[in-house]
Write an enzyme that holds these catalytic residues in place. Structure first.
Site, PDB file in Angstrom:
ATOM      1  CB  SER A 662      -0.958  -0.041   1.196  1.00 20.66           C
ATOM      2  OG  SER A 662      -1.945   0.948   1.087  1.00 20.66           O
ATOM      3  CG  HIS A 777      -5.794  -2.235   0.468  1.00 15.33           C
ATOM      4  ND1 HIS A 777      -5.077  -1.890  -0.668  1.00 15.33           N
ATOM      5  CD2 HIS A 777      -5.146  -1.633   1.499  1.00 15.33           C
ATOM      6  CE1 HIS A 777      -4.054  -1.118  -0.322  1.00 15.33           C
ATOM      7  NE2 HIS A 777      -4.077  -0.953   0.975  1.00 15.33           N
TER       8      HIS A 777
END
Length: 804
Positions: A662, A777
């Site tokens: 991320s 995610h």
């Protein structure tokens, strides 16, 4: 297999044909676009791959990675394309040993092949001229076909390595181990746990008692079987949590995601009857927040139609919904601004479930809040914007501060990183004039790690130079009194669970070498005991943990933890993975590295955790000093740690790899583009990468306060200065990164990773790319997918850093 000497065109052809077999003939499945056909006119993709590889392999080591921009001009005119038998006479095949493996050669040939299929020329990587904008269409047929081809290539390359199956088997064994700790929440009806294993791939929500939980084999009562539900609904359900109405905790709002996205379906569930409530609350898929008010009323922030979602893709309108009402009948109670990140409802309850306030949290930015209380006349609280309401403990309202603040009702300032509190009765009578008092003020190298309330107390964990300590706070005679909880020293401590009915709590305690333990604590009696312990996953006696500091470019001291073999030679030969994050005030706390120990450390390798500015290891200032215009400090810190590892001869550029996910993926992207000379492997997990277009992708606009706004010229300049996508340029050699993402990631758009891979391909650079369909995610939706991802990563790292 090593390609030591290409002495003839025959050897070149054999090498490429071996690669074709190596990829299980998947090359033949490649689709050449009309743009690419003009480059060859040479028949099958297999032949093109052979000829591209010849062009790449015949070169001297100094230019063994030609830019694909020169593919047609140099390669197509080469004898390699037309008459391999003439190559030896023409001197194209050098006798100089080639140090690249067939794996890299094949990756290079595929890079040129993919580049030809993507674009005949490499345009600038920003704005409307970006040649890979089509990869931003998440479910676009062309983009999905591209991702499928990349997946086939990556899986063929890595899963054919004999280490992969061992890594996968060991990772899955650890992830699904029956003896791992079943973490629980402490509710009025017992201890709840969500569990996944080989028999419950999607997971099962279950319950036990504290007495049973203390035993080696707790008796679990199944509340909801997500696998059975997915089969019945014919949906790819991923469990995303549950919220039950206090104090009975019978009616629950269940969050289910299709494929792991942040967007969820919400359904009302009866935890006693273990069934969904007939005609109960049921909300269609969306990025939404739902909060109980009472058994017949909820507050909802969601997409209500055109003009109700922010640029970041989150709701800014809150409505009240009554039982049996349709969504169209919901009553609006709050409206933020389209420029906000989002607005969410909140209901302020004490440990007994009594409501003391309802309202909305208007998130102006990722770090700025504006609280509004509902009532006959809404009240906007006069708290500082960088503060967060943290609940109720000891009859007082808790607020955390992320900026220095002088309250309007007093003359005593509070410093950033502190916790303050208000007398609840006084605050309810007049929230704008109530007087706050100090609960906790951090020292120079301290930060709040976590806190929670029990029935009568506040439990707080702090970081002190990235080491954890835990305390019980009680409000007595006008002041907060702190008592240390005697948990083990030199360990990472986290609050695992707390009871609202009693003063009981559970803590996780671990270190990089010590398996995680689950401790039980009863503040009322002082009882402290170990409930559960994770069995060792590797031999800690062969390793040592050290904490060092690197000096960043501006002189700042950047701590990091090194986990290395006791037998390390300090000659630069130890393969080392450096992990970092450095963003959003999130600390990296050293904890037990069971999988890393088994798959990486036990092979004689090292692992490093860096505590970079931008994170939360030392509180708000540590974060804010590397934010927006000064974000480059985070990247500098990471580079400084890499340089320090090399300076200490723990490792060397040949043996150093970097890892991050991320924001950490962006961190790794800056490392490979700013200092590719320092590293030889890079793993980018669900990364941010294109910082010129990040606000247009996924939830990117919600992170403007962390990075800046590319629509503002001055801010665009600093973003362009470090944006990895724009800094991938011809003429540089990058360390063959491995990029992983998920099609279902609706937070960090998969186009970041896709475009990174596509641009590397267009530059003729080696890389690997894998896009898991599900997972959101987290990039994985279950333990099987997680084991596969981990095995792929460590296989890649071993090939890049361990192999000669």
């Amino acid at each position: 297999m090593m390609v030591e000497d290409l002495r003839s065109a025959t050897m070149c052809k054999v090498a490429v044909l071996q690669h074709v077999a190596f990829t299980k003939n998947r090359l033949s499945g490649l689709r050449l676009t009309s743009e690419s056909r003009h480059l060859n006119g040479l028949g099958t993709p297999k032949n093109l791959a052979f000829k591209a590889a010849c062009c790449l392999l015949h070169r001297k080591p100094a230019d063994a990675i030609p830019a694909c921009l020169r593919f047609e001009a140099e390669c197509a005119s080469s004898e390699c394309f037309h008459s391999p038998s003439k190559m030896l006479k023409a001197g194209y095949f050098r006798t100089t040993p080639m140090k690249n493996s067939l794996f890299i050669a094949a990756s290079l040939s595929m890079s040129c092949l993919m580049a030809a299929g993507l674009s005949p020329t490499l345009a600038p990587a920003s704005g409307a001229e970006d040649p890979f904008l089509w990869l931003e269409e998440i479910e676009g047929p062309r983009a999905l076909a591209w991702a499928h081809t990349e997946n086939d290539r990556t899986l063929s390359a890595l899963q054919s390595d004999p280490r992969y199956q061992r890594f996968y088997g060991e990772a899955l064994h650890i992830l699904q181990a029956k003896d791992r700790i079943p973490y629980v929440s402490m509710g009025r009806r017992g201890l709840d746990n969500f569990w996944q294993d080989e028999n419950h791939v999607r997971g099962v929500l279950r319950r036990t008692t504290l007495e049973s939980y203390r035993s080696q084999a707790p008796r679990w009562e199944t509340i909801l079987d997500v696998d059975a539900l997915a089969d019945a609904d014919k949906k790819n359900w991923v469990f995303k949590g549950v919220s039950c109405l206090p104090p009975e905790e019978r009616l629950c709002l269940l969050n289910l995601s299709e494929g792991g996205k942040d967007a969820v379906f919400v359904r009302e569930f009866d935890a006693v009857a273990k069934t969904f409530v007939t005609n109960g609350f049921a909300l269609p898929e969306g990025k939404q927040q739902v909060t109980w008010v009472n058994s017949d009323t909820v507050l909802i922030a969601r997409d209500w139609g055109e003009g109700t979602m922010t640029q970041a893709g989150y709701p800014f309108v809150v409505k009240e919904l009554k039982r049996a009402q349709s969504l169209a009948e919901a009553h609006e109670v709050f409206r933020g601004e389209p420029t906000d990140v989002e607005a969410t409802p909140f209901v302020l309850r004490d440990s007994e479930g009594t409501i003391h306030a309802t309202g909305a949290d208007r998130r102006i930015s990722s770090f700025e809040h504006e609280y509004v209380l509902f009532g006959s006349k809404p009240i906007k609280l006069n708290l500082p914007k960088k503060s967060t309401i943290g609940g109720i403990a000891s009859g007082r309202l808790l607020v955390t501060l992320n900026e220095d603040w002088m309250p309007p009702s007093g003359d005593t300032p509070f410093s950033a990183g502190s916790i303050i509190s208000y007398d609840l009765i006084e605050w309810k009578q007049d929230p704008l004039r109530a007087t706050p008092t100090l609960v906790f003020k951090p020292g120079p190298r301290q930060a709040i790690s976590g806190f929670t309330a029990t029935r009568n107390l506040l439990i707080l964990t702090i970081l002190d130079n990235v080491q954890s300590r835990a305390f019980v706070y009680k409000y007595h005679q006008g002041a907060w009194q702190a008592t240390p909880i005697p948990l083990p020293d030199n360990a990472s401590v986290g609050i695992a669970a707390a009871s609202g009915e009693t003063d009981e709590a559970m803590f996780t305690v671990s270190s990089l070498l010590s398996p995680t333990m689950l401790w039980y604590f009863d503040a009322a009696t002082g009882r402290l005991e170990t409930l559960k312990t994770t069995p060792p996953r590797f031999d800690p006696s062969r390793h040592v943990v050290e904490q060092f500091e690197a000096i960043s470019r501006d002189g700042a001291r950047i701590p990091y933890f090194l986990l290395r073999p006791t037998s390390a030679r300090f000659d630069g030969s130890t393969p080392t993975l450096l992990y970092g994050y450095g963003g959003f005030q999130i600390p990296l706390i050293p904890s037990y590295a069971g999988l890393t120990g088994r798959l990486w450390l036990e092979q004689g390798n090292a692992y490093v955790v860096a505590n970079l500015r931008g994170g939360g290891e030392f509180g708000p200032q540590w974060h804010q000093t590397a934010q927006g215009a000064t974000k480059q400090r985070t990247w500098d810190d990471f580079i400084a740690v890499a340089e320090d590892l090399i300076r200490r001869k723990i490792t060397s550029p040949r043996r150093l790899g970097v890892v991050g996910g991320s924001q950490g993926g962006l961190l790794v992207g800056t490392a490979i583009t700013q200092r590719p000379d320092l590293i030889n492997a890079a793993i980018l997990q669900v990364p941010l990468f294109d910082m010129v277009r990040f606000t247009k992708l996924g939830a990117g606009a919600s992170w403007i306060s962390e990075y800046g706004d590319p629509s503002i010229p001055d801010q665009r300049k600093w973003l362009e200065a470090y944006s990895p996508y724009q800094r991938l340029v011809p003429g540089k050699t990058y360390p063959a990164p491995f990029i992983l993402t998920s099609t279902k990631d609706d937070r960090v758009h998969p186009a970041h990773g896709r475009k990174a891979a596509a641009r590397l391909a267009a530059l003729g650079q080696p890389y690997l790319y894998y896009e898991n369909t599900d997972g959101g995610h987290s990039a994985t939706a279950n333990l099987i997918e997680q084991a596969r991802r981990i095995a792929l990563e460590y296989t890649y790292a071993s090939r890049r850093l361990v192999d000669e």
